[in-house]
Scaffold this active site. Sequence first.
Site, PDB file in Angstrom:
ATOM      1  N   CYS A   1       0.784  -1.306   0.025  1.00  0.00           N
ATOM      2  CA  CYS A   1      -0.058  -0.249  -0.052  1.00  0.00           C
ATOM      3  C   CYS A   1       0.893   1.140   0.039  1.00  0.00           C
ATOM      4  CB  CYS A   1      -0.974  -0.065   1.316  1.00  0.00           C
ATOM      5  SG  CYS A   1      -1.800   1.410   1.386  1.00  0.00           S
ATOM      6  N   VAL A   2       1.007   2.092  -1.083  1.00  0.00           N
ATOM      7  CA  VAL A   2       1.746   3.143  -1.268  1.00  0.00           C
ATOM      8  C   VAL A   2       1.119   4.491  -0.253  1.00  0.00           C
ATOM      9  CG1 VAL A   2       2.414   2.556  -3.379  1.00  0.00           C
ATOM     10  CG2 VAL A   2       0.459   3.960  -3.252  1.00  0.00           C
TER      11      VAL A   2
END
Length: 291
Positions: free
Chosen positions: A132-133
Amino acid sequence: MTSFASNMFCRFERVSHYLPVFLNTFLVFSITGEVSYLVVVEAPLEADQKKTEWSAWWKMVHLLAQYFMLGNICWNALLFVRTSASIKGVFLEGDGMGQGWKYCYTCETHTPPRCSHCYDCKVCVLRRDHHCVFFGQCVGFRNYRYFVSCLLFMWSGLLYATLMNAEVFIVILKEGVTMHSILLLLLPWIMLVSGQVSARAFAFAFIADTCVVGFLLVSAFFFFHLFLLFRGQTTREWYSTRRPYSLGLLGNLHHTLGLRWYLCWLCPLIPSPLPGDGINFLVTGSLERTR
């Protein structure tokens, strides 16, 4: 010179790693502040209702609802970031290695099924779903509950904020669908820089736009992961159309969210121990890739 450039690149990489987290935090608190202002100052619209007892209760209920959602977003996000889903500290060696186990040449260890290496986190992650950026961390076995709960309350909060900002769109479009109103809704920055609107009008238009765009994006993420949760899949398994670990709807909820899956979404502090260990999984379907 090479050492200086290398140091600058490392610093830039560290800053860019946390930049989405800071940006998300800023937007969440900005939206909460703007909606609180709408509730406390602007609503209700009728002047004769602003000082009534109904108005006070209405505001109290709205403030409690939005800060309940904000608290859940922040607490779930904090626990998600602080809960490592990696193989660090997990005993993986032994006689139990069988079908689905692989060898990671980067971590130099055998890894169990559904585990894969993340080159951003630089470690293998148990039941890895994706990196998850927005949080700068992988979604895996031990923190998936907090990730889904955070998405749930972000979706609820943005839906609520979008509905509360409906009046902002009505005010902007009150003069009609003109070039001025369209640009204010679509390109508020240009309108502010060119001096066409005040800073107050820009702030309301920008946050209202952010609510709508954020709601659409979070809706896509949330319902996609809800779909995966019900099917007992990770994102990687969905891409290959495999469902080898599906335990049925209730079984998937129990295995992913823990023993108290029916309550844990209400508050991240509700204990809900996971029944598995992230290493051994019951195989109910084919492990072969079909795509």
